[in-house]
Design a protein around this motif. Structure first.
Motif, PDB file in Angstrom:
ATOM      1  N   GLY A 189      -6.175   3.016  -2.060  1.00  0.00           N
ATOM      2  CA  GLY A 189      -4.570   3.492  -1.878  1.00  0.00           C
ATOM      3  C   GLY A 189      -3.858   3.270  -0.622  1.00  0.00           C
ATOM      4  O   GLY A 189      -2.601   3.478  -0.705  1.00  0.00           O
ATOM      5  N   LYS A 190      -4.678   2.557   0.213  1.00  0.00           N
ATOM      6  CA  LYS A 190      -4.092   2.234   1.668  1.00  0.00           C
ATOM      7  C   LYS A 190      -2.725   1.200   1.219  1.00  0.00           C
ATOM      8  O   LYS A 190      -1.710   1.457   1.867  1.00  0.00           O
ATOM      9  CB  LYS A 190      -4.988   1.500   2.473  1.00  0.00           C
ATOM     10  N   GLY A 191      -2.962   0.213   0.328  1.00  0.00           N
ATOM     11  CA  GLY A 191      -1.693  -0.765   0.101  1.00  0.00           C
ATOM     12  C   GLY A 191      -0.670  -0.057  -0.676  1.00  0.00           C
ATOM     13  O   GLY A 191       0.530  -0.299  -0.443  1.00  0.00           O
ATOM     14  N   LEU A 238       4.555   2.162  -0.469  1.00  0.00           N
ATOM     15  CA  LEU A 238       5.438   3.368  -0.592  1.00  0.00           C
ATOM     16  C   LEU A 238       6.273   3.891   0.626  1.00  0.00           C
ATOM     17  O   LEU A 238       7.478   3.801   0.408  1.00  0.00           O
ATOM     18  CB  LEU A 238       4.792   4.478  -1.166  1.00  0.00           C
ATOM     19  N   LEU A 239       5.447   3.715   1.820  1.00  0.00           N
ATOM     20  CA  LEU A 239       6.090   4.091   2.827  1.00  0.00           C
ATOM     21  C   LEU A 239       7.089   2.885   3.637  1.00  0.00           C
ATOM     22  O   LEU A 239       8.221   3.550   4.292  1.00  0.00           O
ATOM     23  CB  LEU A 239       5.041   4.250   4.279  1.00  0.00           C
ATOM     24  N   ASP A 240       6.646   1.733   3.156  1.00  0.00           N
ATOM     25  CA  ASP A 240       7.618   0.686   3.876  1.00  0.00           C
ATOM     26  C   ASP A 240       8.957   0.658   2.927  1.00  0.00           C
ATOM     27  O   ASP A 240      10.075   0.461   3.223  1.00  0.00           O
ATOM     28  CB  ASP A 240       6.831  -0.748   3.426  1.00  0.00           C
ATOM     29  N   ASN A 241       8.732   1.055   1.593  1.00  0.00           N
ATOM     30  CA  ASN A 241      10.031   1.109   0.660  1.00  0.00           C
ATOM     31  C   ASN A 241      10.793   2.376   1.340  1.00  0.00           C
ATOM     32  O   ASN A 241      11.994   2.095   1.289  1.00  0.00           O
ATOM     33  CB  ASN A 241       9.468   1.447  -0.776  1.00  0.00           C
ATOM     34  N   ARG A 242      10.266   3.284   1.584  1.00  0.00           N
ATOM     35  CA  ARG A 242      11.082   4.537   1.972  1.00  0.00           C
ATOM     36  C   ARG A 242      11.449   4.234   3.370  1.00  0.00           C
ATOM     37  O   ARG A 242      12.785   4.402   3.584  1.00  0.00           O
ATOM     38  CB  ARG A 242       9.920   5.585   2.134  1.00  0.00           C
TER      39      ARG A 242
END
Length: 184
Positions: free
Chosen positions: A45-47, A52-56
Motif C-alpha cells: 500500500g506504500k505506492g 493518493l497523497l501526491d494527488n491530494r
C-alpha cells in the motif's frame, strides 16, 4: 495467564510431532495478525498511499495556485475600480463646480432680465400716463373751445340783427370773390 513476552517466547518453541492446532491466546494471535496485515499494507500500500497523497498534494497546490491567480485578478480589478471611482469623483466635482457657476450665471442673467423688464414696464407706464394726460388736456381744450365758441355764437346771435347779419354775409362774399380773382 501468560504475558505478551511469554507468547513471543513460546512462539519460538514449537511442539514436536507435527500436530496442528489453534492458538487460543488472543493477544498473541492478534499481535501477529496485526503485524502481518500492517507489513502487507505497508509493503503493497506504500505506492498507493504515496500516489493518493501526491494527488491530494497536487490538488491542494493547484487550488492554492488558482486562488492566488483569482486573488491577483481581483486585486487588479479592485485597483481599476478605485481608479475609475477616483476619475468619476473628479468628474462629479467638476460638474458640481460647473453646475454652481452655471447656476450663478443664470441667476444673474435672470436678475438682469428682470431689471430690464421692470425698466420697460416703467417706461410703458410713463408713456401711458403722458398719453392719457395729453388726451385729457386735449379734451379739456376742446371742451373750453366749444364752450367759448358757443358763447361767442350766442353773443353774436343776440347782437346781430337781420340787417347786420346780411351786411356781414355780403362783406364775406365780397372778400371771397376778391380772393378768387387773385388766385385766378
Amino acid at each position: 495467564m501468560k504475558t505478551i513476552t511469554d507468547s513471543f517466547v513460546s512462539f519460538g518453541h514449537w511442539p514436536s510431532a507435527g500436530s496442528f492446532g489453534f492458538n487460543t491466546d488472543i493477544l498473541a494471535t492478534n499481535l501477529i495478525n496485526l503485524s502481518v496485515v500492517l507489513g502487507v499494507l505497508i509493503f503493497f500500500g506504500k505506492g498507493v498511499l504515496s500516489d493518493l497523497l501526491d494527488n491530494r498534494k497536487q490538488r491542494i497546490l493547484n487550488t492554492i495556485r488558482n486562488s492566488e491567480e483569482l486573488r491577483n485578478g481581483t486585486i487588479k480589478q479592485l485597483e481599476e475600480a478605485r481608479a475609475r471611482l477616483q476619475k468619476v469623483e473628479i468628474e462629479a466635482d467638476q460638474f458640481r463646480v460647473n453646475g454652481y457657476s452655471e447656476i450663478e450665471r443664470e441667476k444673474w442673467n435672470l436678475i438682469n432680465s428682470t431689471y430690464k423688464t421692470l425698466d420697460q414696464l416703467e417706461n410703458y407706464k410713463n408713456e401711458t400716463i403722458d398719453f392719457e394726460q395729453q388726451r385729457a388736456i386735449n379734451k379739456v381744450r376742446q371742451r373750453v373751445f366749444q364752450q367759448a365758441l358757443e358763447g361767442a355764437l350766442g353773443t353774436l346771435n343776440s347782437c346781430l340783427t337781420n340787417e347786420l347779419h346780411l351786411r356781414t354775409i355780403s362783406a364775406n362774399i365780397g372778400m371771397f370773390g376778391a380772393m378768387k380773382e387773385i388766385t385766378d
